[in-house]
Scaffold this motif. Structure first.
Motif, PDB file in Angstrom:
ATOM      1  N   LEU A 289      35.905 -31.136  35.923  1.00 17.91           N
ATOM      2  CA  LEU A 289      34.992 -31.047  34.790  1.00 17.91           C
ATOM      3  C   LEU A 289      35.516 -30.131  33.685  1.00 17.91           C
ATOM      4  CD1 LEU A 289      32.192 -32.032  33.829  1.00 17.91           C
ATOM      5  CD2 LEU A 289      31.250 -29.908  34.759  1.00 17.91           C
ATOM      6  N   TYR A 290      35.385 -30.641  32.459  1.00 17.94           N
ATOM      7  CA  TYR A 290      35.741 -29.880  31.264  1.00 17.94           C
ATOM      8  C   TYR A 290      34.563 -29.910  30.292  1.00 17.94           C
ATOM      9  CZ  TYR A 290      40.728 -30.105  32.569  1.00 17.94           C
ATOM     10  OH  TYR A 290      41.938 -29.983  33.212  1.00 17.94           O
ATOM     11  N   LEU A 291      34.561 -28.966  29.368  1.00 19.87           N
ATOM     12  CA  LEU A 291      33.667 -29.005  28.214  1.00 19.87           C
ATOM     13  C   LEU A 291      34.539 -29.132  26.974  1.00 19.87           C
ATOM     14  CD1 LEU A 291      31.086 -26.187  29.068  1.00 19.87           C
ATOM     15  CD2 LEU A 291      30.924 -28.636  29.538  1.00 19.87           C
ATOM     16  N   ALA A 292      34.093 -29.960  26.029  1.00 21.96           N
ATOM     17  CA  ALA A 292      34.887 -30.182  24.826  1.00 21.96           C
ATOM     18  C   ALA A 292      33.985 -30.328  23.619  1.00 21.96           C
ATOM     19  CB  ALA A 292      35.763 -31.423  24.982  1.00 21.96           C
ATOM     20  N   ARG A 293      34.456 -29.815  22.490  1.00 24.50           N
ATOM     21  CA  ARG A 293      33.787 -30.015  21.218  1.00 24.50           C
ATOM     22  C   ARG A 293      34.810 -30.627  20.263  1.00 24.50           C
ATOM     23  NH1 ARG A 293      33.242 -25.035  17.986  1.00 24.50           N
ATOM     24  NH2 ARG A 293      35.161 -25.889  17.105  1.00 24.50           N
ATOM     25  N   PHE A 294      34.556 -31.872  19.834  1.00 22.39           N
ATOM     26  CA  PHE A 294      35.511 -32.572  18.988  1.00 22.39           C
ATOM     27  C   PHE A 294      35.285 -32.309  17.504  1.00 22.39           C
ATOM     28  CE2 PHE A 294      35.396 -35.357  22.846  1.00 22.39           C
ATOM     29  CZ  PHE A 294      36.690 -35.074  23.262  1.00 22.39           C
ATOM     30  N   GLY A 295      34.104 -31.811  17.145  1.00 23.39           N
ATOM     31  CA  GLY A 295      33.869 -31.418  15.761  1.00 23.39           C
ATOM     32  C   GLY A 295      34.480 -30.061  15.478  1.00 23.39           C
ATOM     33  N   LYS A 296      34.474 -29.656  14.207  1.00 25.34           N
ATOM     34  CA  LYS A 296      35.108 -28.395  13.814  1.00 25.34           C
ATOM     35  C   LYS A 296      34.093 -27.296  13.519  1.00 25.34           C
ATOM     36  CE  LYS A 296      39.304 -30.545  11.996  1.00 25.34           C
ATOM     37  NZ  LYS A 296      40.255 -30.645  10.852  1.00 25.34           N
ATOM     38  N   GLN A 297      32.806 -27.646  13.556  1.00 21.79           N
ATOM     39  CA  GLN A 297      31.771 -26.651  13.299  1.00 21.79           C
ATOM     40  C   GLN A 297      31.238 -26.094  14.618  1.00 21.79           C
ATOM     41  OE1 GLN A 297      31.243 -25.734  10.126  1.00 21.79           O
ATOM     42  NE2 GLN A 297      32.776 -27.303   9.568  1.00 21.79           N
ATOM     43  N   ALA A 298      30.821 -24.846  14.587  1.00 22.41           N
ATOM     44  CA  ALA A 298      30.329 -24.194  15.805  1.00 22.41           C
ATOM     45  C   ALA A 298      29.120 -24.916  16.380  1.00 22.41           C
ATOM     46  CB  ALA A 298      29.988 -22.734  15.515  1.00 22.41           C
ATOM     47  N   GLY A 299      28.326 -25.541  15.503  1.00 25.57           N
ATOM     48  CA  GLY A 299      27.123 -26.219  15.966  1.00 25.57           C
ATOM     49  C   GLY A 299      27.315 -27.667  16.352  1.00 25.57           C
ATOM     50  N   ASP A 300      28.531 -28.195  16.269  1.00 29.20           N
ATOM     51  CA  ASP A 300      28.777 -29.588  16.665  1.00 29.20           C
ATOM     52  C   ASP A 300      28.570 -29.759  18.169  1.00 29.20           C
ATOM     53  OD1 ASP A 300      29.332 -30.592  14.150  1.00 29.20           O
ATOM     54  OD2 ASP A 300      31.455 -30.077  14.247  1.00 29.20           O
ATOM     55  N   PRO A 301      28.226 -30.979  18.600  1.00 26.57           N
ATOM     56  CA  PRO A 301      27.884 -31.181  20.018  1.00 26.57           C
ATOM     57  C   PRO A 301      29.047 -30.901  20.959  1.00 26.57           C
ATOM     58  CG  PRO A 301      28.081 -33.284  18.869  1.00 26.57           C
ATOM     59  CD  PRO A 301      28.103 -32.221  17.820  1.00 26.57           C
ATOM     60  N   ILE A 302      28.687 -30.384  22.124  1.00 21.53           N
ATOM     61  CA  ILE A 302      29.645 -30.142  23.207  1.00 21.53           C
ATOM     62  C   ILE A 302      29.378 -31.173  24.291  1.00 21.53           C
ATOM     63  CG2 ILE A 302      30.390 -28.501  24.977  1.00 21.53           C
ATOM     64  CD1 ILE A 302      29.497 -26.262  23.086  1.00 21.53           C
ATOM     65  N   TRP A 303      30.431 -31.807  24.771  1.00 20.00           N
ATOM     66  CA  TRP A 303      30.300 -32.845  25.781  1.00 20.00           C
ATOM     67  C   TRP A 303      30.888 -32.370  27.114  1.00 20.00           C
ATOM     68  CZ3 TRP A 303      27.242 -35.803  23.174  1.00 20.00           C
ATOM     69  CH2 TRP A 303      27.472 -36.091  21.845  1.00 20.00           C
ATOM     70  N   ALA A 304      30.303 -32.845  28.195  1.00 20.07           N
ATOM     71  CA  ALA A 304      30.868 -32.646  29.534  1.00 20.07           C
ATOM     72  C   ALA A 304      31.769 -33.839  29.838  1.00 20.07           C
ATOM     73  CB  ALA A 304      29.750 -32.537  30.572  1.00 20.07           C
ATOM     74  N   ILE A 305      33.012 -33.579  30.200  1.00 18.92           N
ATOM     75  CA  ILE A 305      33.995 -34.643  30.392  1.00 18.92           C
ATOM     76  C   ILE A 305      34.756 -34.421  31.693  1.00 18.92           C
ATOM     77  CG2 ILE A 305      36.081 -35.734  29.449  1.00 18.92           C
ATOM     78  CD1 ILE A 305      35.094 -34.985  26.661  1.00 18.92           C
TER      79      ILE A 305
END
Length: 391
Positions: A289-305
């Motif tokens: 399991l990883y966590l990733a944020r593909f957006g560049k803003q701190a508030g962009d969604p974080i996904w579990a991958i």
């Protein structure tokens, strides 16, 4: 509505509970610091992406469906229909099992191929959540409708298995699955040498390795979840501690201890066992399991991958590929476009839904004597949802 006299009590009770749990938030903020130390920036990389999705049963918005007909369809991100079936919760599962094979006993569906390779003659041997034909005949009142959804998920796994093990890919590809690389629908009991889910995924890994050795083609698998127990537990702490600061897309692997603390059922995760301290058999998971944020803003969604646990050495490359696929993501921003395309193709809407609804109505009418068929027509005429659709 709340009684006005009880509102002050409820509000105070919420405040009291929050004070009691304050230490928990402090602990969570301390735990996520371990992730913060291992966060890495995602660098864009280009590769083919591919996804497949089973039609969501809730998207079959039939307004007249007395027998609870369910359309089972698995569609890929190119719009290709890889698997189709229609059944109801009272469909005889022995007959449904036989439907996967021809008169010689050879598979004629992708699910039949998976059953053959895992040495399962019936669907109830493949999954404990699918009732046997005998149970359906003798105790129909005990049968839950949810087994139909299990069948749908089995079809989705079977298409993935068939695509990798038998059809293959011509170029380097990342396969993006809707959901983590874990499943509790496959059968496992103490009499089995290996859990069926692990056996299936090991066959997939072996074919991936073979394709690379013989064709130099790299196939990666990633499973993405919009919601996860890990995110539910740690999302606030991650934001408070600035684990994923603004400026670049980022990813980090979730430590095993944090993952374990998030799950009620510990067998849902694959554990490393270098010191032989963990005795639980890995039955349901092949993902790291990883966590990733593909957006560049701190508030962009974080996904579990999830990445395949045999492919974590290539995690930086894989997240670079996934990042490039999120550029054109719509309607969900910063979410893999291939998966969104597959989800769009899988929906049963508009003209397709009209055809399906008309066929359900016609099938029900054919069961009735000629003198009573007008009753169905009258029901449809007086049902606003159907009348508006047909107008």
């Amino acid at each position: 509505m709340f009684d006005p006299e009880e509102l002050p009590y409820i509000k105070q009770a919420i405040r009291d509970c929050a004070l009691v749990e304050r230490q928990l938030l402090t602990d969570l903020r301390s735990e996520v610091l371990e992730i913060k130390a291992s966060v890495r920036v995602i660098k864009p990389r280009t590769i083919n992406t591919f996804s497949l999705v089973a039609t969501d049963g809730t998207s079959n918005k039939l307004v007249y469906n007395p027998f609870y007909f369910q359309l089972i369809r698995v569609v890929d991100s190119n719009g290709n229909n890889e698997c189709s079936d229609v059944l109801t919760p009272s469909t005889n599962t022995d007959e449904l099992s036989a439907r996967q094979f021809d008169e010689r006993g050879e598979p004629k569906t992708v699910l039949g191929t998976l059953m053959r390779d895992l040495k399962c003659k019936t669907l109830s041997e493949l999954s404990p959540m699918i009732p046997s034909g005998k149970k359906m005949r003798e105790h129909p009142e005990d049968i839950s409708r949810s087994w139909v959804l299990t069948y749908r998920d089995l079809c989705e796994w079977a298409v993935l298995y068939d695509k990798i093990c038998y059809k293959g890919f011509a170029n380097h590809t990342v396969i993006v699955r809707d959901g983590l690389l874990r499943s509790k629908i496959f059968k496992y009991d103490q009499g089995q040498k290996r859990p069926l889910f692990i056996e299936m995924m090991d066959r997939i890994k072996q074919k991936i390795d073979k394709d690379y050795k013989e064709k130099r083609i790299r196939i990666y698998i990633a499973g993405i979840a919009k919601h996860s127990q890990v995110l539910s537990r740690y999302s606030l702490a991650i934001q408070l501690e600035g684990v994923f600061p603004a400026g670049d897309p980022r990813f980090a692997r979730v430590p095993e201890l944090m993952e374990e603390r998030s799950y009620v059922w510990k067998e849902y995760m694959a554990r490393s066992d270098e010191d032989n301290a963990y005795s639980e058999v890995n039955k349901f998971s092949v993902g790291s399991l990883y966590l990733a944020r593909f957006g560049k803003q701190a508030g962009d969604p974080i996904w579990a991958i999830d990445l395949l646990n045999s492919q974590t050495d290539s995690d930086a490359d894989i997240f670079g590929y996934l990042y490039m696929d999120t550029f054109d993501g719509f309607p969900i921003p910063h979410y893999p476009a291939c998966l969104q395309k597959a989800l769009e193709h899988a929906q049963v809407v508009d003209f397709d839904l009209d055809i399906l609804q008309d066929e359900v109505v016609a099938s029900v009418k054919n069961l009735l004597p000629a003198g009573q068929r007008h009753i169905v027509d009258h029901q449809n005429f007086t049902n606003p949802s159907i009348a508006n659709r047909q107008s």
